[in-house]
Enzyme design. Structure first.
Site, PDB file in Angstrom:
ATOM      1  CD  GLU A   1       4.274   6.121  -1.775  1.00 22.53           C
ATOM      2  OE1 GLU A   1       3.070   5.835  -1.830  1.00 22.53           O
ATOM      3  OE2 GLU A   1       4.907   6.522  -2.762  1.00 22.53           O
TER       4      GLU A   1
ATOM      5  CD  GLU B   1       7.469   3.016  -4.393  1.00 24.54           C
ATOM      6  OE1 GLU B   1       6.531   3.486  -5.062  1.00 24.54           O
ATOM      7  OE2 GLU B   1       7.314   2.449  -3.298  1.00 24.54           O
TER       8      GLU B   1
HETATM    9  C1  GLA Z   1       3.280   4.206  -4.450  1.00 26.55           C
HETATM   10  C2  GLA Z   1       3.494   2.976  -3.569  1.00 26.55           C
HETATM   11  C3  GLA Z   1       3.746   1.739  -4.345  1.00 26.55           C
HETATM   12  C4  GLA Z   1       2.826   1.637  -5.547  1.00 26.55           C
HETATM   13  C5  GLA Z   1       3.045   2.874  -6.408  1.00 26.55           C
HETATM   14  C6  GLA Z   1       2.221   2.802  -7.674  1.00 26.55           C
HETATM   15  O1  GLA Z   1       4.488   4.836  -4.703  1.00 26.55           O
HETATM   16  O2  GLA Z   1       4.606   3.153  -2.694  1.00 26.55           O
HETATM   17  O3  GLA Z   1       3.484   0.627  -3.481  1.00 26.55           O
HETATM   18  O4  GLA Z   1       1.496   1.582  -5.118  1.00 26.55           O
HETATM   19  O5  GLA Z   1       2.650   4.004  -5.673  1.00 26.55           O
HETATM   20  O6  GLA Z   1       2.571   3.875  -8.543  1.00 26.55           O
END
Ligand code: GLA
Length: 665
Positions: A150, A336
């Site tokens: 991210e 995710e």
């Molecule tokens: C982001 C991060 C993850 C986690 C999620 C929690 O997507 O990539 O590591 O922290 O948020 O929702």
């Protein structure tokens, strides 16, 4: 029943072997497989375990973890761990740390604590990537790689001091060549902001009042290039050491800090992280406020979610995006996928029953080939102990796992989304729009989502693509807020209209020249000949103040009026100081709307789409229809049962058109 052998949606999860006792690894992997998962993504935050001390690698644990997934028949997505440089590295090289927009250093102790411009960090990023890829790059269980984690999360797209500040003047010199050219492009004469030496130039922060928007624009461009180059270095190493495996990154919801079309170059495909409930808190569509957040608290708003799906599907066609390696899916992934309460929003409700299945089906319908849930088991430590997983803290299944295990992906065949409408998106326009909003009620995303939501409420499948993308084949092109215009972009749009496409432009279209200032020829600049109008006046309306527009509409927040230069009037203002002036125009296949009114946008779009011969649906609030690979997915995002084509669709459920396949029995 669908052909079970046809390529269809696959499922996965994000797992953290380093967070749990090794005695659980094999059983967790087996349970993941038993739940129908095909992939496990691991190790994005594991650098301190891979290299506990400088130069001392400890791969033994990761070897065993990868074998556990392999033995269970799972494919592994390995991550470069550069989102979390270890303490020993940061304390040896504090120059790696980044600076916030108040000029403060951002300390070690959480994550994303690095500056993309740091030469020291770039070297260590390549070193750990190479060490990891040399060890696992050819492992049969490794399907591919995720770079870092991210980019931009926690406001880390830009660093405003240290290494970035040192690199910025050199980037400017390469772009402009001379200080005269830079001062001219930025309009620095304005407040005696002209530079006489490159070394005088700093990041655009801590100025007495707002900084020069051109300065902000170029710092955003510079920072985007840093992220692209940082990632490109890792991709080069991964290509060398892990041939035939895909390389991707997990992008984020509405991330605005960098140009995704530039950063995605060189990846095989893209993935993003979908958190519908947290997203609702931060991006509820315009003029909806608390009522909408209450209505969609347990599901998220369908258009906020599908916009991101459509944006990331649109990234696949970015220049340089290959599809190397066997098994690389044609679509994007959700790397995710929320599967229970998150921990980072103001409020973190549990999803409505059925929401995890609905999110999964929606992702597929908008082009996802893999949906991977975050996270396998809830974390029992550190910052995310309040975040859910498919398993609870005690390892017992949570509601999300029940819905995932019950989800039948067989009907979700991979293939194309048949969009005939393109919505044009541009990060430089986003930065310029938001750096001088001129209305506290509006933002680039708000304006874009108004047009996008109108399209979705009419049952239209939408490709969200770069404003500079090839536009051939689209019946309708919608440019909600492309405020920066270049002659090349204008020529490409004119070419598409010439070829028969209809074009609809929103307020502030083409107000800005590439340097960030206004066109001296007036708004629309090189687009004036195509649209047949010039800007006359623009009115920024405080909440509660509206302007009547002919046809029974009301402009809120923004009302710009036009002079006609070949276009015809479609709507005029009927109240306020712009009364009698032109609000909506039409020239051939080109429509321009200057009044900000969701109802008027939908009304005008309806006409344009109908003229283009597209089938429209008048969908009730909370019902959405999405099409892919010859199938239609009807989604009910409300708490009531709705009827579609004679079939009942229960609250937070879905069905495939023509066949009851709601996966929830
Ligand atoms: C982001 C991060 C993850 C986690 C999620 C929690 O997507 O990539 O590591 O922290 O948020 O929702």
């Amino acid at each position: 029943m669908s052909d079970p052998s046809a390529p269809h949606l696959l499922l996965g999860c994000c797992d953290y072997p380093e967070h749990v006792p090794e005695t659980l690894w094999a059983s967790y992997a087996q349970r993941q497989r038993a739940a129908g998962l095909s992939f496990s993504r691991i190790a994005e935050f594991a650098w301190s375990r891979m290299e506990p001390r400088p130069g001392e690698y400890d791969w033994a644990w990761l070897d065993r973890a990868v074998e556990a997934y392999h033995a269970a028949g799972l494919r592994v997505v390995l991550c470069t761990p550069t989102a979390t440089p270890p303490a020993w590295l940061i304390r040896a090289h504090p120059e790696i740390l980044a600076y916030d927009d108040q000029g403060r250093m951002r300390e070690f102790g959480s994550r994303r604590h690095y500056d993309f411009a740091s030469p020291v960090y770039r070297a260590h990023s390549q070193r750990i990537t190479r060490a990891l890829a040399e060890r696992y790059g050819k492992h049969p269980a490794v399907a591919g790689w995720q770079t870092d984690n991210e980019f931009g999360c926690h406001g880390t797209s830009r660093s405003y001091g240290g290494a970035s500040a040192a690199a910025f003047p050199g980037w400017l010199r390469a772009r402009y060549g001379t200080l005269d050219a830079l001062n001219g492009a930025w309009g620095n004469v304005f407040w005696s902001m002209e530079y006489s030496d490159w070394s005088q130039i700093r990041p655009p922060i801590l100025t007495v009042t707002e900084p020069n928007p051109a300065h902000v624009l170029d710092y955003a461009r510079f920072s985007s290039d840093l992220i692209r180059d940082f990632q490109a270095e890792q991709v080069a190493v991964l290509r060398e050491c892990s041939p035939g495996r895909f390389v991707t990154h997990n992008f984020m919801i509405f991330e605005s800090g960098f140009d995704h079309y530039r950063v995605a170059e060189g990846l095989d495909f893209v993935t993003w992280d979908n958190y519908p409930l947290g997203m609702l808190e931060f991006f509820a569509p315009p003029g909806t406020g608390e009522a909408l957040k209450l209505r969609y608290a347990g599901t998220g708003h369908p258009d906020l979610i599908s916009f991101n799906h459509d944006l990331y599907r649109g990234l696949l066609a970015s220049p340089g995006l290959g599809r190397e390696g066997p098994g690389t899916p044609n679509g994007f992934w959700v790397m995710e996928q929320q599967c229970g309460p998150v921990n980072w929003a103001p409020y973190n409700p549990v999803p409505e029953l059925g929401a995890v299945a609905l999110w999964t089906a929606q992702a597929w319908a908008h082009g996802a080939d893999v949906v991977s849930y975050f996270r396998w088991r809830a974390a029992t430590m550190a910052q995310e102990v309040m975040h859910s997983g498919l398993l609870r803290h005690d390892g017992e299944p949570d509601q999300g796992l029940a819905e995932v295990a019950a989800f039948d992906p067989a009907p979700c065949r991979t293939g194309e989304v048949p969009a005939r409408v393109a919505l044009l998106h541009d990060y430089e326009s986003l930065w310029l729009y938001d750096v001088q909003r001129h209305s506290a009620s509006l933002s680039y995303w708000t304006q874009v989502l108004t047009f996008y939501s109108a399209l979705r409420s009419l049952g239209i499948d939408v490709d969200v693509i770069s404003a500079d993308r090839d536009l051939s084949g689209y019946a309708v092109i919608v440019a909600p807020a492309v405020t920066l215009m270049t002659p090349e972009r204008a020529a490409r749009w004119a070419q598409a209209v010439e070829a028969g496409a209809r074009l609809m432009c929103g307020p502030r279209t083409a107000f800005r020249a590439p340097g960030g200032g206004a066109w001296e020829s007036g708004q629309f600049g090189p687009l004036q000949a195509l649209v047949g109008v010039k800007l006359r006046r623009y009115d920024s309306l405080r909440p509660g103040l509206t302007r009547q527009v002919s046809g029974g509409f009301e402009a809120e927040a923004w009302a710009e009026s036009y002079e006609l230069h070949g276009a015809e009037v479609q709507h005029t203002y009927e109240s306020g100081p712009l009364s009698g002036q032109v609000a909506v125009t039409r020239r051939g296949g080109v429509t321009v709307i200057g009044a900000y009114s969701p109802a008027l946008v939908r009304h005008v779009l309806h006409s344009v789409l109908q003229e283009a011969g597209l089938d429209l649906l008048d969908l009730p609030e909370g019902v959405r229809v999405s099409r892919r690979a010859g199938q239609t997915l009807v989604q009910n995002w409300t708490q009531d049962t709705v009827t579609w084509a004679g079939q009942a669709v229960g609250p937070v459920q879905f069905l495939f058109q023509g066949a009851r396949a709601d996966n929830l029995g």
